[in-house]
Write an enzyme that holds these catalytic residues in place. Structure first.
Site: not given
Ligand code: COA
Length: 373
Positions: A220, A259, A310
């Site tokens: 995460h 994802h 990210d």
């Protein structure tokens, strides 16, 4: 005999209602209260977006000014919290520091009534950068910093506490963008954690403390740190290509890619990538940005996988001199808005969240007396 679990990870299942955001449905792929994240990142400060998410509408100039001024007055830390932070060792994980800091704040400034939910949320929004930087600077540099700065924004406040000097306009803008991109993301793991906790009618600090624990994991929020650790090992784009091919051959998971909901691209990537490129030019980088771009190309070509939010955050934060271990706490400074808004939404129409499980254990059996086992 073990049965096969259906819907592992609750993927694709609707687990509740929200008016806060959509993921993979309209606009560029992510909307907050009906606004495209791209539009928000191009036109707003983070505090405007936090106001939007928490209070339901974009603030006008007066509202924004008042909100920023209010947050500025809430940056200080109680002595008892500073004392706790000073006892946490330098090698602790900053996410654990933030988790403990939030929990301690909940002891000192308890949410006694849900009528205080906006107040306690604003307080956390204002003081999370103070908590993280107070601990970081004390444990790493041996200094007790003054956590009250005159910066207009949360991102600039954070950078100033970290570096002892006011950030450039470019760095402040990148922080706005970054915090906007991370602010809200529907029923992701940490938000769902917060909602489950809220559904028991628990207090706001408990909901946020639990959510921080969920965000900590590398699948995460921790992915930006893991991405940084990978890219900084590569010395050139060609080296990255070779390294990535080896990792893929060994079937290693590459952090910052893929994802659970988006299937073709993560709309946040294009935005932060462009800012990372600007920062690379500013610092004269010839390695990290080209390495990152090559990693993106290899993953697309070999696995059809795309960068999530990210991946380019890693290089962007690095170019701004932010230590890798503080990457995920920045995510918290932002996502707090989404978590708290979800807690408020859950409270407004609550039923305790209590799903069922497919039982995969033994059939019913009697207890054998202990002497016969
Ligand atoms: N690196 C290598 N392979 C990956 C991958 C990655 N980052 N992400 C997905 N895959 C592969 C999986 O191995 C799987 O292949 P398989 O079908 O041959 O087993 C396939 O793509 C589907 O992936 P899966 O793990 O089932 O997707 P998911 O929806 O369960 O998980 C993530 C989504 C985000 C947890 C996953 O992509 C991941 O672990 N990414 C890295 C961590 C990360 O960046 N997290 C931040 C998310 S914003």
């Amino acid at each position: 005999m073990a049965k096969v679990l259906s819907g592992a990870g609750l993927r694709g299942q609707v687990a509740g209602k929200t008016a806060l955001s959509t993921v993979g449905v309209s606009g560029s792929g992510l909307t907050y209260r009906g606004y495209d994240v791209k539009d928000l990142a191009n036109n707003c400060d983070f505090e405007e977006v936090a106001f939007l998410i928490l209070k339901g509408h974009l603030p006008n100039q007066d509202e924004l000014q008042q909100y920023k001024a209010k947050l500025k007055t809430m940056r200080g830390l109680p002595l008892a919290l500073k004392e706790v932070l000073e006892r946490i060792p330098a090698d602790a994980h900053p996410m654990d520091v933030l988790r403990t800091g939030t929990s301690m704040l909940g002891n000192l400034e308890m949410e006694k009534d849900f009528a205080q939910q906006h107040e306690v949320t604003d307080r956390m929004l204002a003081c999370f950068p103070s908590i993280i930087c107070y601990w970081y600077r004390y444990s790493h540099d041996g200094v007790r910093i003054d956590v009250e700065t005159d910066n207009d924004s949360i991102g600039a406040h954070f950078l100033q506490l970290l570096h002892d000097k006011a950030p450039s306009e470019l760095h402040e803008r990148v922080m706005h963008v970054s915090l906007i991109l991370y602010a809200e993301h529907e029923f992701n793991a940490s938000t769902f954690t917060a909602r489950v906790c809220a559904s028991t009618l628990s207090d706001m600090h408990s909901c946020i403390t639990g959510a921080i624990g969920s965000l900590r994991g590398p699948l995460h929020g921790g992915a930006n740190e893991a991405a940084m650790e990978m890219i900084e090992k590569f010395t050139s784009a060609d080296d990255a290509e070779e390294g990535m091919m080896g990792m893929l051959a060994r079937k290693e998971k590459i952090m910052g890619f893929g994802h659970a909901i988006y299937s073709e691209s993560d709309p946040r990537n294009e935005i932060i990538k462009a800012w990372s490129e600007k920062l690379a030019t500013e610092v004269g980088d010839k390695v990290l940005y080209p390495v990152s771009v090559r990693c993106e190309e290899v993953m697309k070509r070999e696995k059809g996988l795309f960068c999530n939010a990210d991946f380019f955050h890693a290089s962007a934060y690095n170019f701004m001199g932010i230590p890798t271990k503080l990457f995920t706490p920045i995510f918290v400074m932002s996502r707090l808005t989404g978590w708290a808004a979800h807690v408020m939404e859950q409270r407004a129409d609550n039923r305790i969240i209590r799903p069922s499980a497919d039982y995969t254990g033994e059939d019913l059996r009697p207890v054998t007396p202990i002497t016969e086992r």
